[in-house]
Design a protein around this motif. Structure first.
Motif, PDB file in Angstrom:
ATOM      1  N   GLY A 264      -7.522  21.514   0.638  1.00  0.00           N
ATOM      2  CA  GLY A 264      -6.671  22.648   0.964  1.00  0.00           C
ATOM      3  C   GLY A 264      -5.611  22.346   1.996  1.00  0.00           C
ATOM      4  O   GLY A 264      -5.010  23.268   2.551  1.00  0.00           O
ATOM      5  N   ARG A 265      -5.351  21.066   2.230  1.00  0.00           N
ATOM      6  CA  ARG A 265      -4.299  20.684   3.184  1.00  0.00           C
ATOM      7  C   ARG A 265      -2.993  20.509   2.401  1.00  0.00           C
ATOM      8  O   ARG A 265      -2.589  19.394   2.073  1.00  0.00           O
ATOM      9  CB  ARG A 265      -4.692  19.402   3.922  1.00  0.00           C
ATOM     10  N   TRP A 266      -2.344  21.622   2.107  1.00  0.00           N
ATOM     11  CA  TRP A 266      -1.229  21.604   1.162  1.00  0.00           C
ATOM     12  C   TRP A 266       0.008  20.932   1.729  1.00  0.00           C
ATOM     13  O   TRP A 266       0.775  20.305   0.976  1.00  0.00           O
ATOM     14  CB  TRP A 266      -0.920  23.036   0.700  1.00  0.00           C
ATOM     15  N   ASN A 267       0.239  21.041   3.007  1.00  0.00           N
ATOM     16  CA  ASN A 267       1.394  20.354   3.586  1.00  0.00           C
ATOM     17  C   ASN A 267       1.282  18.847   3.406  1.00  0.00           C
ATOM     18  O   ASN A 267       2.219  18.178   2.960  1.00  0.00           O
ATOM     19  CB  ASN A 267       1.518  20.687   5.076  1.00  0.00           C
ATOM     20  N   GLN A 268       0.133  18.295   3.775  1.00  0.00           N
ATOM     21  CA  GLN A 268      -0.069  16.856   3.631  1.00  0.00           C
ATOM     22  C   GLN A 268      -0.080  16.443   2.167  1.00  0.00           C
ATOM     23  O   GLN A 268       0.390  15.353   1.806  1.00  0.00           O
ATOM     24  CB  GLN A 268      -1.375  16.434   4.305  1.00  0.00           C
ATOM     25  N   ALA A 269      -0.611  17.317   1.303  1.00  0.00           N
ATOM     26  CA  ALA A 269      -0.630  17.015  -0.126  1.00  0.00           C
ATOM     27  C   ALA A 269       0.786  16.915  -0.684  1.00  0.00           C
ATOM     28  O   ALA A 269       1.108  16.009  -1.464  1.00  0.00           O
ATOM     29  CB  ALA A 269      -1.427  18.079  -0.874  1.00  0.00           C
ATOM     30  N   VAL A 270       1.655  17.847  -0.272  1.00  0.00           N
ATOM     31  CA  VAL A 270       3.055  17.812  -0.717  1.00  0.00           C
ATOM     32  C   VAL A 270       3.735  16.543  -0.217  1.00  0.00           C
ATOM     33  O   VAL A 270       4.476  15.872  -0.955  1.00  0.00           O
ATOM     34  CB  VAL A 270       3.797  19.071  -0.235  1.00  0.00           C
ATOM     35  N   GLN A 271       3.506  16.195   1.021  1.00  0.00           N
ATOM     36  CA  GLN A 271       4.141  15.007   1.577  1.00  0.00           C
ATOM     37  C   GLN A 271       3.722  13.745   0.826  1.00  0.00           C
ATOM     38  O   GLN A 271       4.562  12.916   0.451  1.00  0.00           O
ATOM     39  CB  GLN A 271       3.784  14.884   3.061  1.00  0.00           C
ATOM     40  N   GLU A 272       2.429  13.591   0.596  1.00  0.00           N
ATOM     41  CA  GLU A 272       1.935  12.392  -0.081  1.00  0.00           C
ATOM     42  C   GLU A 272       2.379  12.344  -1.539  1.00  0.00           C
ATOM     43  O   GLU A 272       2.677  11.272  -2.073  1.00  0.00           O
ATOM     44  CB  GLU A 272       0.417  12.319   0.008  1.00  0.00           C
ATOM     45  N   ARG A 273       2.479  13.523  -2.189  1.00  0.00           N
ATOM     46  CA  ARG A 273       2.895  13.513  -3.588  1.00  0.00           C
ATOM     47  C   ARG A 273       4.378  13.141  -3.711  1.00  0.00           C
ATOM     48  O   ARG A 273       4.777  12.449  -4.662  1.00  0.00           O
ATOM     49  CB  ARG A 273       2.646  14.886  -4.214  1.00  0.00           C
ATOM     50  N   MET A 274       5.185  13.596  -2.765  1.00  0.00           N
ATOM     51  CA  MET A 274       6.591  13.214  -2.790  1.00  0.00           C
ATOM     52  C   MET A 274       6.729  11.717  -2.559  1.00  0.00           C
ATOM     53  O   MET A 274       7.560  11.049  -3.199  1.00  0.00           O
ATOM     54  CB  MET A 274       7.362  13.996  -1.723  1.00  0.00           C
ATOM     55  N   ARG A 275       5.938  11.160  -1.689  1.00  0.00           N
ATOM     56  CA  ARG A 275       5.974   9.715  -1.458  1.00  0.00           C
ATOM     57  C   ARG A 275       5.515   8.962  -2.703  1.00  0.00           C
ATOM     58  O   ARG A 275       6.091   7.911  -3.046  1.00  0.00           O
ATOM     59  CB  ARG A 275       5.088   9.363  -0.262  1.00  0.00           C
ATOM     60  N   ALA A 276       4.510   9.499  -3.379  1.00  0.00           N
ATOM     61  CA  ALA A 276       4.046   8.856  -4.613  1.00  0.00           C
ATOM     62  C   ALA A 276       5.141   8.858  -5.665  1.00  0.00           C
ATOM     63  O   ALA A 276       5.352   7.861  -6.378  1.00  0.00           O
ATOM     64  CB  ALA A 276       2.800   9.583  -5.133  1.00  0.00           C
ATOM     65  N   LEU A 277       5.859   9.979  -5.766  1.00  0.00           N
ATOM     66  CA  LEU A 277       6.917  10.095  -6.765  1.00  0.00           C
ATOM     67  C   LEU A 277       8.016   9.057  -6.510  1.00  0.00           C
ATOM     68  O   LEU A 277       8.452   8.352  -7.434  1.00  0.00           O
ATOM     69  CB  LEU A 277       7.480  11.515  -6.716  1.00  0.00           C
ATOM     70  N   VAL A 278       8.453   8.971  -5.265  1.00  0.00           N
ATOM     71  CA  VAL A 278       9.536   8.043  -4.947  1.00  0.00           C
ATOM     72  C   VAL A 278       9.058   6.601  -5.067  1.00  0.00           C
ATOM     73  O   VAL A 278       9.780   5.741  -5.590  1.00  0.00           O
ATOM     74  CB  VAL A 278      10.086   8.324  -3.539  1.00  0.00           C
ATOM     75  N   ARG A 279       7.845   6.319  -4.622  1.00  0.00           N
ATOM     76  CA  ARG A 279       7.325   4.950  -4.743  1.00  0.00           C
ATOM     77  C   ARG A 279       7.202   4.542  -6.201  1.00  0.00           C
ATOM     78  O   ARG A 279       7.494   3.390  -6.572  1.00  0.00           O
ATOM     79  CB  ARG A 279       5.962   4.842  -4.055  1.00  0.00           C
ATOM     80  N   SER A 280       6.823   5.477  -7.055  1.00  0.00           N
ATOM     81  CA  SER A 280       6.734   5.183  -8.483  1.00  0.00           C
ATOM     82  C   SER A 280       8.102   4.826  -9.056  1.00  0.00           C
ATOM     83  O   SER A 280       8.236   3.895  -9.869  1.00  0.00           O
ATOM     84  CB  SER A 280       6.138   6.384  -9.224  1.00  0.00           C
TER      85      SER A 280
END
Length: 229
Positions: free
Chosen positions: A132-148
């Protein structure tokens, strides 16, 4: 009664000395008065340093208020009306615009110092989402998208790249997703720099975009198409 000449002179000198007032020099007299007034008994009820500072501050505020009320139409009442209008406008702007956001600068790098793969960022994002840590989840998912996108060579790996820069660059190769990429970067900036709080819908939208981009081929530029042919 006969008074001799010597007695007469002595008598006249005595009377003359009695008639001349005693004149104490000014400087010694002032020093004596200052020494007397410096005794603690005369300063028992004096305000302390804090009280003197507060008194000067309120005197200064009162002077400003008096000056402003003399300039404002209607005097004190007019000044109060003006202050209420200013406060009301400030509250309306705050309610309309929300907490001021810090504009990301060149130092607001998307990634930290430790390089990780897209898969690692996705794993971290899912762990944050499960907790339920949505802020951190959004941050990590954006990093995953760009790294991909970097791993697929759609973006050139570049240290210090911001989310906005990554979205703008990726939008050239993926024009159909340019709007979604800009929205994802804005969401990242809002939770990272703007003090906003993300929720499940924001994370799921970013996750869906990340998975969608995995199956989309970038559009080659005219120069790249000519080279390929």
């Amino acid at each position: 009664m006969h008074i001799t000449g010597g007695a007469t002179a002595t008598h006249l000198l005595s009377r003359a000395s009695d008639d001349v007032p005693v004149d104490t020099p000014r400087l010694p007299a002032r020093e004596a008065a200052e020494r007397e007034l410096s005794k603690p008994m005369y300063h028992e009820n004096d305000p302390n340093l804090l009280e003197r500072g507060l008194n000067r501050f309120w005197d200064w505020v009162g002077g400003i208020f008096d000056t402003a009320s003399g300039i404002a139409p209607g005097g004190v009442l007019g000044l109060i009306v003006i202050l209420l209008v200013v406060v009301g406008l400030g509250a309306a702007l705050w309610w309309r615009l929300g907490t001021p956001q810090r504009t990301p600068g060149s130092s607001d790098s998307l990634f930290d110092d430790r390089p990780r793969s897209a898969a690692e960022h996705r794993t971290g994002a899912e762990a944050h989402a499960a907790a339920g840590r949505w802020n951190q989840a959004v941050q990590e998912r954006m990093r995953a998208l760009v790294r991909s996108l970097e791993e697929r060579t759609i973006l050139d790996p570049r240290p210090g790249r911001t989310a906005d820069e990554a979205a703008a660059e990726a939008g050239h190769a993926l024009p159909d997703q340019a709007g979604a990429l800009r929205a994802a970067a804005r969401e990242f900036d809002d939770v990272t720099y703007g003090g906003r709080t993300a929720g499940r819908p924001a994370y799921e939208a970013l996750r869906d975009l990340d998975l969608q981009l995995e199956h989309i081929k970038p559009r080659l530029s005219s120069a790249a198409q000519g080279a390929a042919e």
